[in-house]
Every structure is written in structure tokens, then in C-alpha cells.
Enzyme design. Structure first.
Site, PDB file in Angstrom:
ATOM      1  CB  SER A   1      -0.790  -0.069   1.315  1.00  0.00           C
ATOM      2  OG  SER A   1      -1.479   1.097   1.358  1.00  0.00           O
TER       3      SER A   1
ATOM      4  N   GLY B   1       4.207   4.852  15.611  1.00  0.00           N
ATOM      5  CA  GLY B   1       4.275   4.705  14.034  1.00  0.00           C
ATOM      6  C   GLY B   1       5.185   3.671  13.604  1.00  0.00           C
ATOM      7  CD  GLU B   2       9.632   0.058  16.193  1.00  0.00           C
ATOM      8  OE1 GLU B   2      10.248  -0.753  16.052  1.00  0.00           O
ATOM      9  OE2 GLU B   2       9.392   0.718  17.200  1.00  0.00           O
ATOM     10  NE  ARG B   3       1.148  -3.917  10.973  1.00  0.00           N
ATOM     11  CZ  ARG B   3       0.058  -3.476  10.003  1.00  0.00           C
ATOM     12  NH1 ARG B   3      -0.448  -2.171   9.704  1.00  0.00           N
ATOM     13  NH2 ARG B   3      -0.299  -4.729   9.204  1.00  0.00           N
TER      14      ARG B   3
ATOM     15  CG  ASN C   1       0.144  -1.028  21.527  1.00  0.00           C
ATOM     16  OD1 ASN C   1       0.538  -1.307  20.593  1.00  0.00           O
ATOM     17  ND2 ASN C   1       0.215  -1.745  22.598  1.00  0.00           N
TER      18      ASN C   1
ATOM     19  NE  ARG D   1      -1.629  -2.907  17.303  1.00  0.00           N
ATOM     20  CZ  ARG D   1      -1.263  -3.754  18.094  1.00  0.00           C
ATOM     21  NH1 ARG D   1      -0.651  -3.712  19.344  1.00  0.00           N
ATOM     22  NH2 ARG D   1      -1.731  -5.044  17.660  1.00  0.00           N
TER      23      ARG D   1
END
Length: 298
Positions: free
Chosen positions: A51, A76-78, A111, A114
Site C-alpha cells: 500500500s 508509527g513503528e509499524r 498502541n 490500533r
């Protein structure tokens, strides 16, 4: 001036719900993950990376400056990992001046926002947030929540209800907007006492938490494993409850089916007890145990 914990949680929710705001681009080599990142599992990065290849990183990362042009990820680590997989050389970030404690609180708040958060992760995350916010170990936070519940049900003397800590607990749950503290104590705290195989299934998203609580009743590991596989295969909660009942009845020794003599002694002692004459602490303890017994048998 340093922000209070209440202001940090409120600021975190505002930042995370604010949508797109002015941001800057930063090179990957300048951005680092925090060791205190509460999220440990990063599934389905490939789909997010694809994406990002098509549309870019739509929501900037939230970072705090470390000095020397370096930044630590707060939220925003993902997205950061997926963008790296997608081959981006830079990531959009919003830079916010935060202390380490403020960053930990904001990371915990983020977290809990989410969409893919499973019930067990949510339970652990809420407790971690309350622990950080109240400055108490998780074990003490659990004790506080359980005491608040007993006092609300009238089975324990009022020692913590209405206290600053209890009010703060209510404020945090209201700010998060996911559930009430009463619902959390009733439905989520029991997940902490699950066997490891059920915890793992919850973390993987393989079964709902209601199925995990039902399976917890089966103490035999081999039988529980077999039922767990059935639940993973799509057994409905109603069907699972019926299967669990069958297993428990089949394994119940004949001796357990007849009440032991000492049960009657306990009942007689309760009938003869003048609860109003008991010391306050002892009476609260007896009432709490009776409430737990009523809940267990009900």
C-alpha cells in the site's frame, strides 16, 4: 514546565486523532525505534508495504528529537518498518518535544488506538498505561481495580472509592473510550490468569477472548488442546460451552458429586455468624470471599 500524566494522555489522544498536520521528511538512518515500544508483534507488514509503494505513508510518524539530528519513534513503528520494506529512503514525521516518560505514555496511548488490537494485548496495554500513569507496579494496579469493583458491589469496606487514584482510573478509561473500568475488571482481568496456550491463541487472534475464558475451565492440558483446536476451526461459543460441559461432567469424580461433610459445617457457621459483630477488616474479607463464591457458583 513538565506535563502532568493527565495532560500527556490527553495530548497523546489529540495528536493521534488530529489527522494530517504539517510534517517534515527524515532519512531512515536518522530515525530509530524506541526500546520501550509497547508493541512487540508486527504482522502483515507485506500488505502495508505494498500500500505504501502505491500511495506513500499517509500518516506521518510521531517522533521526538534525540539530538545530533537523530529521532526516536513515539508512534508509527509499524508504518516505519513497512515503508522500509517498500524501499522508501525517507519517512514523513512530526517532531514533538517529549521527555522519555512522556514518550512512553504516548506510545502506550497510541498502541491502544490500533484497530487490530486483540483483547489480551489490549488488557496488557491498559494495565501498562495505568501503571505508568499512576506510578504503580502492574500488580498494584490490578489490586486497585479489583478493590474498586468489590467496593462498588458492596462486598468490601470503602477505602479506595472516591480516592484520587480511583478517580484517575475512571478518567483514563473515559479518555480511551474503549470500555468502562467495571467492564475491564469483569471481562479482561481474567485473561491475565489464562494458561500459556490460551494466551498464545489470543495473541495470534485465533480465538475470541470469550472462548479463551471458557476453555480455561478445562484443566487437563491434552483435553484443552483438543478443544482449542476445535475452537480455532470455527466452533461457535455456544457449541464450545456445550463441549466444555461434556468434558467436565465426564471427568468429574463420583466423590466430587456428593458434597463433603465439612461443607455443611461451613454453612452452619455462616448461619450462626453475626456479621455486624466482626472486626471491620475481617468482615470485609469474609464478604469478599462470599461474593466470589456466589459469582463462581452463579
Amino acid at each position: 514546565m513538565a506535563l502532568s500524566n493527565r495532560e500527556i494522555v490527553g495530548k497523546g489522544l489529540d495528536l493521534l486523532r488530529s489527522g494530517l498536520r504539517p510534517f517534515v521528511e527524515r532519512e531512515y538512518r536518522r530515525v530509530y525505534g524506541e526500546a520501550t515500544q509497547p508493541r512487540k508483534r508486527f504482522e502483515n507488514l507485506e500488505a502495508l508495504a505494498e500500500s505504501i509503494r502505491e500511495k506513500g505513508v499517509l500518516q506521518p510518524l510521531l517522533v521526538r528529537p534525540l539530538g545530533d539530528g537523530r529521532y526516536a519513534i513515539v508512534a508509527g513503528e509499524r508504518r516505519y518498518r513497512a515503508a522500509r520494506m517498500a524501499g522508501l529512503s525517507e519517512v514523513p514525521v512530526r517532531v514533538v518535544e517529549l521527555s522519555e516518560k512522556e514518550a512512553r505514555l504516548l506510545a502506550l496511548v497510541e498502541n491502544l488506538q490500533r484497530e487490530d488490537l486483540n483483547p489480551y494485548e489490549e488488557t496488557v496495554g491498559v494495565l501498562a498505561l495505568l501503571s505508568e500513569d499512576l506510578g504503580k507496579p502492574v500488580e498494584e494496579v490490578v489490586g486497585l481495580l479489583e478493590r474498586m469493583q468489590k467496593e462498588k458491589r458492596g462486598v468490601a469496606a470503602r477505602n479506595v472509592s472516591g480516592s484520587p487514584e480511583a478517580r484517575r482510573v475512571e478518567e483514563v478509561f473515559k479518555a480511551l473510550g474503549r470500555m468502562t473500568w467495571e467492564s475491564f475488571v469483569r471481562n479482561r482481568l481474567p485473561l491475565l490468569r489464562l494458561p500459556e496456550d490460551l494466551k498464545a491463541a489470543l495473541e495470534e487472534g485465533a480465538i475470541p477472548y470469550t472462548a479463551a475464558l471458557e476453555l480455561k475451565k478445562v484443566k487437563d492440558e491434552a483435553l484443552r488442546k483438543a478443544l482449542l483446536e476445535e475452537a480455532k476451526a470455527g466452533l461457535s461459543l455456544r457449541e464450545l460451552k456445550a463441549r466444555v460441559r461434556e468434558v467436565l461432567v465426564a471427568r468429574k469424580p463420583a466423590l466430587e458429586k456428593a458434597p463433603a461433610a465439612w461443607y455443611g459445617d461451613v454453612i452452619d457457621a455462616l448461619k450462626k455468624t453475626d456479621f455486624s459483630a466482626l472486626p471491620t477488616e475481617k468482615r470485609a474479607r469474609v464478604e469478599a470471599l462470599l461474593a466470589e463464591l456466589k459469582e463462581l457458583l452463579g
